[in-house]
Design an enzyme around this catalytic site. Structure first.
Site, PDB file in Angstrom:
ATOM      1  N   LYS B  33       6.811  32.148  93.738  1.00  0.00           N
ATOM      2  CA  LYS B  33       5.346  32.267  92.798  1.00  0.00           C
ATOM      3  C   LYS B  33       4.553  31.103  92.793  1.00  0.00           C
ATOM      4  O   LYS B  33       5.095  30.089  92.832  1.00  0.00           O
ATOM      5  CB  LYS B  33       5.887  32.843  91.501  1.00  0.00           C
ATOM      6  CG  LYS B  33       4.372  33.360  90.727  1.00  0.00           C
ATOM      7  CD  LYS B  33       4.906  33.611  89.265  1.00  0.00           C
ATOM      8  CE  LYS B  33       4.030  34.208  88.486  1.00  0.00           C
ATOM      9  NZ  LYS B  33       4.560  34.999  87.238  1.00  0.00           N
ATOM     10  N   SER B 110       3.018  39.184  86.012  1.00  0.00           N
ATOM     11  CA  SER B 110       2.330  38.385  87.095  1.00  0.00           C
ATOM     12  C   SER B 110       3.029  38.031  88.197  1.00  0.00           C
ATOM     13  O   SER B 110       2.362  37.542  89.151  1.00  0.00           O
ATOM     14  CB  SER B 110       1.881  37.406  86.152  1.00  0.00           C
ATOM     15  OG  SER B 110       3.044  36.256  85.662  1.00  0.00           O
ATOM     16  N   SER B 134       6.875  39.276  83.130  1.00  0.00           N
ATOM     17  CA  SER B 134       6.384  39.287  84.292  1.00  0.00           C
ATOM     18  C   SER B 134       7.473  39.233  85.436  1.00  0.00           C
ATOM     19  O   SER B 134       6.874  39.227  86.705  1.00  0.00           O
ATOM     20  CB  SER B 134       5.523  37.842  84.333  1.00  0.00           C
ATOM     21  OG  SER B 134       4.255  37.908  83.760  1.00  0.00           O
TER      22      SER B 134
END
Lengths: 395, 395
Positions: B33, B110, B134
């Site tokens: 990420k 996310s 997330s």
């Protein structure tokens, strides 16, 4: 508290960008539209995926290097409208640079950050590019001097393209004398200068595009020019019709923009800002027959304008249809304004001839540019005319 | 043709990221990420100004380095929702990663790009972060195994914060055996493991948040767990009320998110995507009294949940209120869904206790996660339970 109330600059890390200790531009600071490579920084084109892909550049664009070699100090990269395909002065990802002369109005674009930086006095001058009006529009809107040079006169090597046969490299200053100093570095001398007595021409068809109150706001300053350079003879500058000019211009710009960025857009499907997305989608559909017709038209228009100007003709004309639209205007209203603006901006765009915008008028408390358009290659001469005009105004 | 049909990866330049030639994760590829630093690349946090400011990082986050040292190969940075403050799996600047298990539905966020990359089989596993859900939300939505570890268990050094007292580092795989291999590297052994006979608990209040058709879709797989681990005793897991939990969670998250990013947002006023802008604006207005009340509540809730679980209690519960919303849903509908989701996600968030989501159910042809929540520090034990459960399902 905003670090940069003008919202002019890209927040790149500070890197050393050496410049010559002396030279004709020593002591001056300049901004660079984030289409130009500067070694040590990325180049975003105002587009987040482009920024991510950029990496850190290892070479500085020759035009930027020329300014550094002349002693000017690099102050930072400036925000550009997304992929330079906008005149709204707003970037969906990097914000809307603020018009220092009329903060409630758009700065214009796509050289929006450069115009904002100069109009706020954050730098002495700034580099921009002009494909369809991206120097002239923000110059007019922000009360700056701005030149679209003869196509090819100032190098765009090391800069992101939009539509190469239309792209030019220009710059902004707050006043004409400084503009001329930069011109000496970026333009040098004209191989074929304008004669000392020019033939001032008034393109009545272009002036006819203006609303009466705009023409009225420009009348006194146009009269100054006539007093200085001689009475302007009325001419028709457009070819066939403004609609024909508009569409041929857009077909060339659209096709070339799609050739430049279409592969990127197809590969990454980046979320593009309002207006930009629609313009690229439209550009992808421009047909070969439209492009061929536009190319043929451009040849004829260029010949027409070259014949009209000869070696000594200079058009005296408004830069834009009006003062900058309000920031609160809708995207649709901005698009309408843009389409009206292209009708007068495309004379220089289609011909490749140089056009200078001068911040000599205003309306509604906002700047309104007036311009001069010369035969190709007379860029420095055009600036010299502005020097005489500015001196006459000052005197 | 998209270069990356999953829209999972940031298009950074390829740089060498060395990994050990052998080790427990040799032969595996992983995504990271884009909150974690990787030397040679910038870190964007899914935000264009952050990307512009980032520069190229010179150090790799220790958790990423641990994976490289274990022989896994870095495959790229993955798109994160903007500043990680979203569960929608959509980034206004970098696009919407595609849910590989249900392409017409959101991936969740996310850690959207990481979930998209794993669900499309582009990598074997991917790192994410989980502040309010997330990792767990996209795991549930994309049919993946995903863990929110005990707060502090897996290092977030060298990663952008959202709300530090809530932020955790998790990861995704497509199956449990591989999840366990990565767990051995990132978790090691538990200092205090769960006993071999756990006490399975059914938080009836959490289950009561589900629509009947969702509870029905989860019933058979919940029955499997009971067959394997023993009948689940009904308990009430929430404290005071779900509304109280929801608001206290949001007040902590909002205040910390504003402490993390408020200065950046005030300084640059970056154009933030839909939902993200509103959440930060809301966060800026969270009051000191609300934060103090939330902090006190969190202490009491943690004690309540710790007492409920003891050393051997494990909650069997749904991860999310339902399958992923459709991509065509409105921002308002997504916000409603998010607010419902936070009510069940915040048990782990507020307590800091580990929660694992397992891709063992589905509804409407889309994945639906079911989860286990354990006392703090029992992360590896939790994964071991999933290994037994997965083996039982396979056998």
């Amino acid at each position: 508290m905003l670090h940069d109330p003008a919202r002019a600059f890209m927040p790149y890390p500070e890197v050393p960008v050496p410049h010559a200790p002396s030279g004709p531009l020593a002591g001056l600071r300049f901004g660079v539209k984030d289409l130009f490579d500067v070694a040590g920084l990325p180049t975003s084109g105002g587009q987040p995926f482009m920024l991510a892909m950029s990496g850190v550049k290892t070479r500085t664009a020759p035009t930027v290097q020329r300014l550094l070699d002349a002693g000017a100090a690099f102050a930072g990269k400036t925000v550009t409208d997304e992929l330079a395909f906008s005149m709204n002065g707003s970037n969906a990802h990097f914000g809307a640079p603020v018009n220092g002369a009329a903060p409630d109005r758009i700065s214009g674009g796509s050289s929006s950050g450069s115009a904002a930086a100069v109009s706020h006095g954050l730098v002495d001058f700034a580099l921009g590019t002009d494909t369809g009006g991206s120097v002239r529009a923000p110059a007019s809107h922000c009360g700056l001097v701005g030149l679209r040079p003869t196509h090819g006169r100032v190098s765009l090597e090391g800069a992101l393209d939009l539509a190469p046969s239309l792209d030019t490299c220009g710059w902004f200053t707050r006043d004409v004398p400084l503009f001329a100093r930069v011109a000496d570095v970026l333009l040098g001398d004209d191989a074929r200068p304008l004669p000392s007595r020019i033939r001032l021409l008034r393109p009545t068809d272009v002036w006819g595009l203006l609303a009466p109150e705009v023409a009225e706001a420009l009348a006194p300053v146009a009269a100054q020019a006539e007093a200085l350079f001689g009475a302007a003879a009325p001419v028709e500058a457009a070819f066939e019709s403004f609609d024909a000019m508009y569409w041929h211009f857009r077909h060339i710009q659209g096709r070339e923009a799609w050739m430049t960025d279409g592969d990127f857009i197809r590969r990454f499907a980046p979320p593009l800002g309002p207006g930009v997305a629609e313009r690229f989608a439209w550009s992808s559909r421009v047909g070969d027959d439209q492009v061929a017709a536009a190319a043929a038209f451009r040849v004829r228009f260029r010949a027409h304008l070259a014949a009209l100007l000869g070696d000594d003709g200079v058009l005296l004309m408004p830069t834009m249809p009006d003062v900058a639209p309000l920031r609160s205007d809708t995207e649709a209203a901005l698009e309408d304004y843009r389409n009206a603006a292209i009708r007068m901006l495309c004379l220089s765009g289609l011909s490749g001839f140089p056009q200078l915008s001068l911040p000599f008028a205003s309306r509604l408390g906002a700047p309104l540019g007036i311009g001069l358009l010369a035969p190709p290659g007379r860029d420095r001469s055009l600036v010299a005319l502005a020097e005489r005009w500015a001196a006459a105004r000052a005197g």
